[in-house]
Design a protein around this motif. Structure first.
Motif, PDB file in Angstrom:
ATOM      1  N   GLY A 485      32.372 -20.968 -41.931  1.00 42.13           N
ATOM      2  CA  GLY A 485      33.440 -22.024 -41.327  1.00 42.13           C
ATOM      3  C   GLY A 485      34.402 -20.948 -41.168  1.00 42.13           C
ATOM      4  N   VAL A 486      35.530 -19.708 -42.251  1.00 38.77           N
ATOM      5  CA  VAL A 486      36.698 -19.573 -41.932  1.00 38.77           C
ATOM      6  C   VAL A 486      37.113 -19.480 -40.426  1.00 38.77           C
ATOM      7  CG1 VAL A 486      38.521 -17.809 -42.476  1.00 38.77           C
ATOM      8  CG2 VAL A 486      36.499 -19.293 -44.055  1.00 38.77           C
ATOM      9  N   ILE A 487      35.762 -18.885 -39.809  1.00 41.29           N
ATOM     10  CA  ILE A 487      36.034 -17.853 -38.393  1.00 41.29           C
ATOM     11  C   ILE A 487      36.750 -19.360 -37.679  1.00 41.29           C
ATOM     12  CG2 ILE A 487      34.887 -17.095 -36.381  1.00 41.29           C
ATOM     13  CD1 ILE A 487      33.855 -15.110 -38.259  1.00 41.29           C
ATOM     14  N   LEU A 488      35.429 -20.292 -37.786  1.00 39.29           N
ATOM     15  CA  LEU A 488      35.190 -21.441 -36.637  1.00 39.29           C
ATOM     16  C   LEU A 488      36.542 -22.334 -36.905  1.00 39.29           C
ATOM     17  CD1 LEU A 488      31.652 -22.517 -37.326  1.00 39.29           C
ATOM     18  CD2 LEU A 488      32.191 -21.627 -35.237  1.00 39.29           C
ATOM     19  N   HIS A 493      37.572 -25.003 -34.359  1.00 35.93           N
ATOM     20  CA  HIS A 493      36.558 -25.661 -34.876  1.00 35.93           C
ATOM     21  C   HIS A 493      36.118 -26.029 -35.463  1.00 35.93           C
ATOM     22  CE1 HIS A 493      35.742 -23.605 -30.281  1.00 35.93           C
ATOM     23  NE2 HIS A 493      34.896 -22.573 -31.175  1.00 35.93           N
ATOM     24  N   ILE A 494      37.670 -27.109 -35.775  1.00 38.80           N
ATOM     25  CA  ILE A 494      37.132 -27.924 -37.000  1.00 38.80           C
ATOM     26  C   ILE A 494      36.136 -28.223 -37.733  1.00 38.80           C
ATOM     27  CG2 ILE A 494      38.466 -29.342 -38.183  1.00 38.80           C
ATOM     28  CD1 ILE A 494      40.101 -26.851 -37.402  1.00 38.80           C
ATOM     29  N   TRP A 500      30.263 -26.389 -42.099  1.00 40.78           N
ATOM     30  CA  TRP A 500      29.679 -25.437 -42.975  1.00 40.78           C
ATOM     31  C   TRP A 500      30.570 -25.139 -44.447  1.00 40.78           C
ATOM     32  CZ3 TRP A 500      25.266 -23.071 -42.004  1.00 40.78           C
ATOM     33  CH2 TRP A 500      24.740 -22.591 -40.437  1.00 40.78           C
ATOM     34  N   TYR A 501      31.531 -25.558 -44.499  1.00 38.38           N
ATOM     35  CA  TYR A 501      32.213 -25.529 -46.087  1.00 38.38           C
ATOM     36  C   TYR A 501      30.842 -26.426 -46.645  1.00 38.38           C
ATOM     37  CZ  TYR A 501      36.787 -23.364 -43.340  1.00 38.38           C
ATOM     38  OH  TYR A 501      37.601 -22.761 -44.245  1.00 38.38           O
ATOM     39  N   ALA A 518      41.083 -30.074 -47.418  1.00 37.93           N
ATOM     40  CA  ALA A 518      42.165 -29.301 -46.289  1.00 37.93           C
ATOM     41  C   ALA A 518      41.971 -30.527 -45.003  1.00 37.93           C
ATOM     42  CB  ALA A 518      42.540 -28.127 -46.318  1.00 37.93           C
ATOM     43  N   ASN A 519      40.457 -29.730 -44.150  1.00 39.12           N
ATOM     44  CA  ASN A 519      40.493 -29.933 -42.840  1.00 39.12           C
ATOM     45  C   ASN A 519      39.542 -31.370 -42.713  1.00 39.12           C
ATOM     46  OD1 ASN A 519      40.140 -28.084 -40.347  1.00 39.12           O
ATOM     47  ND2 ASN A 519      39.687 -26.495 -42.769  1.00 39.12           N
ATOM     48  N   LEU A 520      39.523 -31.989 -43.911  1.00 40.55           N
ATOM     49  CA  LEU A 520      39.031 -33.270 -44.139  1.00 40.55           C
ATOM     50  C   LEU A 520      40.335 -34.238 -43.754  1.00 40.55           C
ATOM     51  CD1 LEU A 520      36.267 -33.039 -46.518  1.00 40.55           C
ATOM     52  CD2 LEU A 520      35.814 -34.763 -44.228  1.00 40.55           C
TER      53      LEU A 520
END
Length: 667
Positions: A485-488, A493-494, A500-501, A518-520
């Motif tokens: 998830g961190v790499i994406l 690639h949010i 994956w998170y 945070a991404n949501l």
């Protein structure tokens, strides 16, 4: 083959037609994969008693591998001999073999079944098709640790496959297919919603009711005989028992105060008589009727008593002692687990020494654990070597840990290869570590895949790093899911990163909770974001406090934002000192704002320096305003360059002001 009998149809048919289950495609896929794999494989179906595990597996075999010969080994046999026997008989099975193991727990214990045995079967062109009840699987499968892999009490072979769950509750689509079958039993079963269809056909609930009602129907002794069988089975005693053994044990289960019990023959007839055309409460385990078991749907209301544990140990053979120990361990009854294992261990049994070492380790008797694991390892027990290596590694005895990991690694045991490779990686022997991690990862070990990804990331190989994190994540490793998830996320690639998170967040990874939240939030899903950020805050994650504070501030909940940011700052995270200063300034608390801006400015925050400059400028303190604007501007802050130019112009230094305007435009 182990299927339960079914209610008879009006025409006297015993077996109703098979109703396709929703899980059939997965069963078919897994059987085909195992059949194509040169190392073989085990396909394991799990579920509650009478969920339809056996019927679904047999139907899948008929669909996918119809020409394979099925071999059904007897219980209490030395299965280590089976691969060679199958090779010798290969002319009888031109399309290969299926080793059928219904109720897999009855084959466990030191019967020769270990991960290498599966590969040996593969070389004989054989796969294993097995079933096990969920409660037995959970009791007998050892848990995997987060670090190097080890086993406590349990059977390593159960970790070689991902079980396929057969639900006991049928889906609406399955019920529709049952109704459309035309079989009156299936039609009747599909229209009731209290039980699963398989359970209903096997009359499990009716037999449970009959047993529990026994004392009130004049059968207290029959009830006690069945209770003895049910309770002995609940301790993990996998062997069938004799009538005499049940009669010896049943007194403990007579109702209290006891009604006048019926005579022994009446009690036995009541307990063994067939009900609903399906089965008795006690069912024969051999053709002669010398060995008996309780009908496996029957469940005791209470956990096993001391009497049940001690009686089981009294009746147990060597193999039973291992399943009793594993069951006792899973229930937290460590003393009974020890009682099951110690006599065998003290007689020199390597399997018992290994398991007793795992038990001693679990209860904190580290010195004793090491002693038993060392004895088992010296006797050649490869999994004990791995556990001993792990203990030594944890204690900082790296060289000795390596010496115990190596023997099982060198004969291809992936767990040992994985642990050895990771130990070498963590001790800066990167290339050698990779040489062990890579084959373990290629053999399908999810932890090795993850650690290989970590190693490759440290070597600056991003494409292969992502590949192995993804493979490990797809195999279920939550640490790999988080790293992927961190790499994406880093690569933009949010949406995939959010996917994956999710699982590591659900598993309790607070970093994943924060990143998911945070991404949501950044994708406009504020309600879901708030849920995960609050979870992160509950776990003490300071970045989650910061991000939830931002969300609360956006929602106009300044008081909660302030509380969250203060908590984060007090925990040692100064990220939000500038933002807290802004929030305080907006509410007129300029002195407090000055305090937090000063702290942030001293830690190098150019935005805080600029805010201090503005604060002092509005207060008429030109010298301090200029000092902070200048520090921020010289550090590259465009807003500070503009503000410094304004202040210089106001104080008559137009030429210098113009130079800062130029720098601002060039920035």
């Amino acid at each position: 083959m182990g299927t339960h009998a079914s209610r008879l149809s009006v025409d006297g048919d015993e077996v109703p037609p098979y109703v396709p289950r929703d899980i059939d495609d997965e069963l078919d896929r897994r059987l085909r994969e195992a059949a194509l794999d040169p190392n073989g494989g085990m396909v394991l179906a799990t579920g509650a008693s009478t969920a339809g595990k056996t019927r679904a597996m047999l139907a899948a075999l008929a669909r996918t591998l119809p020409n394979r010969r099925i071999v059904h080994p007897p219980e209490n046999t030395n299965l280590k001999l089976l691969p060679n026997w199958l090779k010798e008989k290969s002319e009888n099975a031109s399309d290969g073999w299926v080793v059928w193991m219904d109720d897999l727990e009855r084959y466990l214990g030191p019967s020769g079944m270990d991960p290498s045995w599966i590969s040996e079967l593969g070389s004989a062109r054989a796969i294993v098709a097995a079933t096990i009840r969920t409660k037995n699987l959970e009791a007998l499968r050892p848990a995997r640790t987060d670090g190097p892999q080890t086993n406590a009490i349990g059977f390593q072979i159960l970790k070689t496959t991902t079980p396929i769950t057969i639900p006991d509750k049928w889906s609406p689509e399955e019920r529709e297919r049952a109704f459309a079958s035309g079989d009156e039993r299936l039609i009747e079963a599909s229209t009731q919603n209290t039980f699963g269809i398989s359970v209903y056909l096997a009359a499990g609930p009716q037999l449970q009711t009959d047993w529990e009602a026994g004392p009130n129907l004049g059968h207290p002794r029959g009830y006690a005989l069945v209770s003895a069988a049910v309770n002995l089975a609940s301790t993990g005693l996998s062997s069938a028992v004799t009538r005499q053994q049940l009669e010896d044990a049943h007194v403990e289960y007579l109702p209290k105060p006891p009604p006048l019990p019926e005579d022994s023959e009446d009690a036995w007839a009541w307990a063994t008589s067939e009900r609903c055309g399906v089965a008795g409460l006690l069912v024969p385990a051999d053709a002669q009727g010398n060995q008996w078991r309780a009908f496996d749907y029957l469940t005791a209301a209470n956990p096993p008593s001391e009497h049940a544990w001690l009686t089981s140990l009294n009746y147990a053979n060597r193999q039973d002692r291992f399943t009793i120990a594993a069951t006792a361990f899973s229930r937290g009854n460590f003393s009974y687990a020890e009682m099951a294992l110690r006599p065998l261990a003290e007689s020199g049994d390597p399997d018992a020494m290994f398991n007793l070492g795992g038990l001693a380790r679990e209860v904190g008797r580290r010195k004793e654990a090491e002693q038993w694991l060392r004895k088992s390892s010296e006797a050649g027990h490869t999994i004990a070597m791995i556990n001993l290596g792990h203990m030594l590694e944890q204690a900082g005895h790296i060289a000795e840990a390596e010496s115990w990991y190596r023997p099982p690694a060198e004969i291809g045991i992936t767990m040992a290869m994985s642990n050895l490779g990771n130990l070498l990686r963590m001790n800066n022997r990167t290339d050698e570590g990779e040489s062990w991690l890579r084959p373990a990862a290629e053999a399908g070990d999810a932890i090795a895949m993850y650690n290989l990804g970590v190693l490759l990331e440290s070597k600056g190989q991003p494409e292969e790093t992502e590949y192995w994190y993804r493979k490990s994540a797809e195999a279920g490793d939550t640490d790999a899911m988080y790293n992927l998830g961190v790499i994406l996320e880093t690569n933009g690639h949010i949406e995939e990163a959010i996917k994956w998170y999710q699982k590591p967040a659900e598993a309790g990874n607070s970093n994943a909770m924060n990143n998911l939240g945070a991404n949501l939030l950044n994708t406009g899903q504020s309600d879901k974001a708030e849920h995960w950020l609050r979870k992160g805050v509950e776990a003490g994650h300071t970045m989650a406090m910061n991000n939830l504070g931002k969300l609360m501030n956006l929602k106009g909940k300044a008081a909660e934002a302030e509380q969250l940011w203060r908590e984060s700052i007090n925990s040692g995270d100064n990220t939000m000192e500038n933002s807290l200063g802004i929030l305080l300034a907006k509410s007129g608390r300029l002195k407090e704002a000055e305090e937090y801006w000063t702290r942030a400015a001293k830690s190098g925050r150019t935005d805080a320096m600029n805010n201090l400059g503005s604060l002092y400028s509005h207060a008429g303190d030109i010298n301090r305003a200029e000092r902070w604007f200048r520090k921020s501007a010289e550090a590259g802050s465009a807003p500070a360059m503009r503000n410094l130019a304004k202040l210089l112009r106001k104080t008559g230094r137009k030429e210098e002001a113009a130079s800062w305007i130029v720098k601002h435009r060039q920035h």
